[in-house]
Motif scaffolding. Structure first.
Motif, PDB file in Angstrom:
ATOM      1  N   GLU A   3       1.015  -1.248  -0.052  1.00  0.00           N
ATOM      2  CA  GLU A   3       0.078  -0.050  -0.053  1.00  0.00           C
ATOM      3  C   GLU A   3       0.783   1.200  -0.072  1.00  0.00           C
ATOM      4  O   GLU A   3       1.597   1.633   1.043  1.00  0.00           O
ATOM      5  N   PHE A   4       0.847   1.907  -1.142  1.00  0.00           N
ATOM      6  CA  PHE A   4       1.833   2.988  -1.101  1.00  0.00           C
ATOM      7  C   PHE A   4       1.244   4.247  -0.761  1.00  0.00           C
ATOM      8  O   PHE A   4       0.096   4.680  -1.380  1.00  0.00           O
ATOM      9  N   VAL A   5       1.764   4.986   0.127  1.00  0.00           N
ATOM     10  CA  VAL A   5       1.136   6.409   0.455  1.00  0.00           C
ATOM     11  C   VAL A   5       2.126   7.502  -0.098  1.00  0.00           C
ATOM     12  O   VAL A   5       3.169   7.361   0.350  1.00  0.00           O
ATOM     13  N   HIS A  32      -2.126   5.558  -2.537  1.00  0.00           N
ATOM     14  CA  HIS A  32      -3.168   6.570  -1.913  1.00  0.00           C
ATOM     15  C   HIS A  32      -2.398   7.760  -1.745  1.00  0.00           C
ATOM     16  O   HIS A  32      -1.595   8.185  -1.028  1.00  0.00           O
ATOM     17  N   PRO A  33      -2.273   8.508  -3.029  1.00  0.00           N
ATOM     18  CA  PRO A  33      -1.826  10.064  -3.240  1.00  0.00           C
ATOM     19  C   PRO A  33      -2.405  10.896  -2.030  1.00  0.00           C
ATOM     20  O   PRO A  33      -3.628  10.784  -1.907  1.00  0.00           O
ATOM     21  N   LEU A  34      -1.685  11.474  -1.315  1.00  0.00           N
ATOM     22  CA  LEU A  34      -2.247  12.554  -0.194  1.00  0.00           C
ATOM     23  C   LEU A  34      -1.879  13.863  -0.158  1.00  0.00           C
ATOM     24  O   LEU A  34      -0.728  14.155  -0.649  1.00  0.00           O
ATOM     25  N   THR A  35      -2.706  14.645   0.171  1.00  0.00           N
ATOM     26  CA  THR A  35      -2.538  16.153   0.210  1.00  0.00           C
ATOM     27  C   THR A  35      -2.628  16.370   1.620  1.00  0.00           C
ATOM     28  O   THR A  35      -3.295  16.092   2.416  1.00  0.00           O
ATOM     29  N   GLN A  54       0.895  14.067  11.248  1.00  0.00           N
ATOM     30  CA  GLN A  54      -0.618  13.428  11.633  1.00  0.00           C
ATOM     31  C   GLN A  54      -1.403  12.953  10.493  1.00  0.00           C
ATOM     32  O   GLN A  54      -1.971  11.924  10.348  1.00  0.00           O
ATOM     33  N   ASP A  55      -1.200  13.859   9.468  1.00  0.00           N
ATOM     34  CA  ASP A  55      -2.101  13.464   8.273  1.00  0.00           C
ATOM     35  C   ASP A  55      -1.584  12.496   7.595  1.00  0.00           C
ATOM     36  O   ASP A  55      -2.476  11.643   7.151  1.00  0.00           O
ATOM     37  N   ILE A  56      -0.403  11.982   7.723  1.00  0.00           N
ATOM     38  CA  ILE A  56       0.026  10.807   7.258  1.00  0.00           C
ATOM     39  C   ILE A  56      -0.408   9.603   7.874  1.00  0.00           C
ATOM     40  O   ILE A  56      -0.892   8.464   7.456  1.00  0.00           O
ATOM     41  N   ILE A  78      10.337  14.987   5.524  1.00  0.00           N
ATOM     42  CA  ILE A  78      10.618  15.128   7.066  1.00  0.00           C
ATOM     43  C   ILE A  78       9.521  14.603   7.607  1.00  0.00           C
ATOM     44  O   ILE A  78       9.605  13.950   8.669  1.00  0.00           O
ATOM     45  N   PRO A  79       8.057  15.200   7.233  1.00  0.00           N
ATOM     46  CA  PRO A  79       7.052  14.437   8.046  1.00  0.00           C
ATOM     47  C   PRO A  79       6.845  13.150   7.815  1.00  0.00           C
ATOM     48  O   PRO A  79       6.406  11.879   8.641  1.00  0.00           O
ATOM     49  N   VAL A  80       7.070  12.439   6.488  1.00  0.00           N
ATOM     50  CA  VAL A  80       7.131  10.901   6.210  1.00  0.00           C
ATOM     51  C   VAL A  80       8.113  10.204   7.026  1.00  0.00           C
ATOM     52  O   VAL A  80       7.804   9.222   7.534  1.00  0.00           O
TER      53      VAL A  80
END
Length: 236
Positions: A3-5, A32-35, A54-56, A78-80
């Motif tokens: 599952e790719f985020v 799952h492309p994420l904004t 937290q979004d991720i 950095i957030p990832v």
């Protein structure tokens, strides 16, 4: 099945992965492309760096994802990198795409003395946001005029607090199973912090692409192949 985020860098949103997602799904994986908050279709939402982390994490938990491959491009590394350690055994691998990587207590601008003043000046002059680059800033990055127009047309100002707040890591980043993708038109060598992580052990692997800093636009199928190979999947 992985599952790719997919998390794009500064100024961009989920739309940036439009040409990478189909090959991943065609190979039988989730994509799952994420904004991130405050950008693109989530413009207007307040955001600091920990909001983006937290979004991720929320994306992974909301869909109950397993065998997760977190993909962070540019700033979003950095957030990832922080989210990767927080999702525990759901994580299969991290892929940093020509990205910054987090260091505990350091911000996006901390290791960038020559650019920090310019970023902070832009944030101050634009109501707390980092202004997107102009068309000329994409010269030499392997992009067509049409691709540059797509990036410039879709970019939104980036929330400044996400760039100046410090990262929080609970364990060494080098312990994570990681592929680092270096785009050679944006510099032939990884940054010193990334080079140190690559040299420190066997958990980090380096892959190069002969293109610029935005490979999801300039070489989307090649990038998709690299992501699949990172999971051990047969290449496209």
């Amino acid at each position: 099945m992985a599952e790719f985020v997919l998390v794009a860098g500064a100024w961009l949103g989920s739309w940036a992965w439009a040409e990478v997602v189909p090959p991943l799904r065609a190979a039988g994986h989730g994509a799952h492309p994420l904004t991130l908050s405050g950008l693109a279709d989530k413009r207007g939402l307040p955001a600091g760096q920990q909001t983006h982390v937290q979004d991720i994490v929320d994306e992974v938990e909301r869909h109950d994802l397993r065998e997760v491959v977190l993909v962070g491009h540019s700033y979003s590394g950095i957030p990832v990198g922080q989210a990767a350690e927080r999702i525990g055994d759901r994580l299969a691998r991290v892929v940093f795409v020509d990205s910054n990587v987090p260091a505990d207590g350091e911000s996006f601008v901390s290791p960038w003395p020559e650019g920090r003043a310019a970023v902070e000046a832009s944030i101050a002059a634009n109501g707390g946001f980092w202004a997107p680059p102009a068309t000329a800033d994409y010269t030499g990055q392997g992009l067509t005029e049409g691709q540059v127009a797509r990036i410039v047309g879709g970019s939104t100002p980036h929330p400044g607090a996400t760039l100046t707040e410090p990262a929080v890591l609970r364990r060494p980043l080098g312990e994570l199973p990681t592929t680092y993708v270096k785009c050679l038109l944006d510099g032939e060598r990884p940054s010193p912090d990334v080079a140190e992580l690559l040299a420190a052990g066997e958990r980090w692997r380096l892959v190069t692409m002969d293109t610029g800093h935005w490979p999801m636009f300039s070489r989307p199928r090649e990038l998709a192949r690299i992501l699949l190979e990172a999971t051990g999947t047969v290449a496209l």
